[in-house]
Write a protein that holds these residues in place. Sequence first.
Motif, short mmCIF file in Angstrom:
data_model
loop_
_atom_site.label_atom_id
_atom_site.label_comp_id
_atom_site.label_asym_id
_atom_site.label_seq_id
_atom_site.Cartn_x
_atom_site.Cartn_y
_atom_site.Cartn_z
N TYR A 37 0.85 -1.19 0.00
CA TYR A 37 0.00 0.00 0.00
C TYR A 37 0.88 1.24 0.00
O TYR A 37 1.95 1.26 0.64
CB TYR A 37 -0.91 0.03 1.24
N GLY A 38 0.46 2.26 -0.72
CA GLY A 38 1.20 3.51 -0.77
C GLY A 38 2.26 3.54 -1.85
O GLY A 38 2.86 4.58 -2.11
N THR A 39 2.51 2.42 -2.52
CA THR A 39 3.49 2.35 -3.60
C THR A 39 2.82 2.74 -4.90
O THR A 39 1.64 2.44 -5.11
CB THR A 39 4.04 0.91 -3.72
N ASP A 40 3.56 3.40 -5.77
CA ASP A 40 3.02 3.69 -7.10
C ASP A 40 3.00 2.41 -7.91
O ASP A 40 3.99 1.70 -7.99
CB ASP A 40 3.88 4.74 -7.82
N GLY A 41 1.88 2.11 -8.49
CA GLY A 41 1.75 0.92 -9.31
C GLY A 41 1.28 1.27 -10.70
O GLY A 41 1.19 2.45 -11.08
N VAL A 42 0.97 0.26 -11.47
CA VAL A 42 0.45 0.42 -12.81
C VAL A 42 -1.07 0.53 -12.72
O VAL A 42 -1.70 -0.16 -11.91
CB VAL A 42 0.85 -0.81 -13.67
N ALA A 43 -1.65 1.39 -13.53
CA ALA A 43 -3.10 1.56 -13.52
C ALA A 43 -3.78 0.22 -13.78
O ALA A 43 -3.37 -0.55 -14.63
CB ALA A 43 -3.52 2.57 -14.57
N ARG A 44 -4.81 -0.06 -13.01
CA ARG A 44 -5.55 -1.32 -13.13
C ARG A 44 -6.56 -1.21 -14.27
O ARG A 44 -7.05 -0.13 -14.58
CB ARG A 44 -6.31 -1.61 -11.83
N GLN A 45 -6.87 -2.35 -14.85
CA GLN A 45 -7.94 -2.41 -15.84
C GLN A 45 -9.26 -2.31 -15.10
O GLN A 45 -9.45 -2.99 -14.10
CB GLN A 45 -7.90 -3.73 -16.61
N PRO A 46 -10.17 -1.48 -15.57
CA PRO A 46 -11.48 -1.46 -14.93
C PRO A 46 -12.18 -2.80 -15.14
O PRO A 46 -12.00 -3.43 -16.19
CB PRO A 46 -12.22 -0.32 -15.64
N GLU A 47 -12.92 -3.24 -14.15
CA GLU A 47 -13.61 -4.53 -14.24
C GLU A 47 -15.04 -4.35 -14.70
O GLU A 47 -15.67 -3.33 -14.44
CB GLU A 47 -13.61 -5.21 -12.87
N GLY A 48 -15.55 -5.37 -15.39
CA GLY A 48 -16.95 -5.37 -15.79
C GLY A 48 -17.27 -4.49 -16.98
O GLY A 48 -18.43 -4.15 -17.20
#
Length: 179
Positions: A37-48
């Motif tokens: 938590y708090g780490t920069d990550g890659v944008a997630r794919q929106p679900e649904g």
Amino acid sequence: MSTAPGPRDRGSERDRDEEGRARNQRPRDGLGRPLPYGTDGVARQPEGVVRTPEESVAEAQALLDAGRPFHAHEVFEDAWKTGPAAERGLWKGLAQLAVGLTHSARGNAKGGARLLLRGATAVAEWSATSGLPRPYGIVVAELAAWAKELSAHVAENAENPAPIDAAFHAPRLRGSTPE
């Protein structure tokens, strides 16, 4: 290391979306692995997301080309869950191929090889049953051959597994030559 609180630190059992469904909101890396938590990550794919089959194939191909097979799997999963029941085997098989590439890129040779073969079998069987060798331009026979070849390559290195480059090994869903 970040000291941002996780869900248990905030007093809740699990991360939840606006509708109250459990959703892991931890940031993820490009291969879908959870980060602190708090780490920069890659944008997630929106679900649904409901996409046309052509949009699903195009978006998944762009993600595969970018070395993000985990995210491509999410696009295929949306297609399998929101599309016609008669096409679920195709989209589920494509999702398995993307997850097989994901595991191979993470260095999980055994799991990657198995999922690549499972996905190859699923798309080939769906194609044979449906009578559609190129649904939405997807070259099923080439894709199954790609998966079997990559599975063999990954399995050869199972004793000393090393992550593969997901972008380099990404399949061409609509074939090796543009249409």
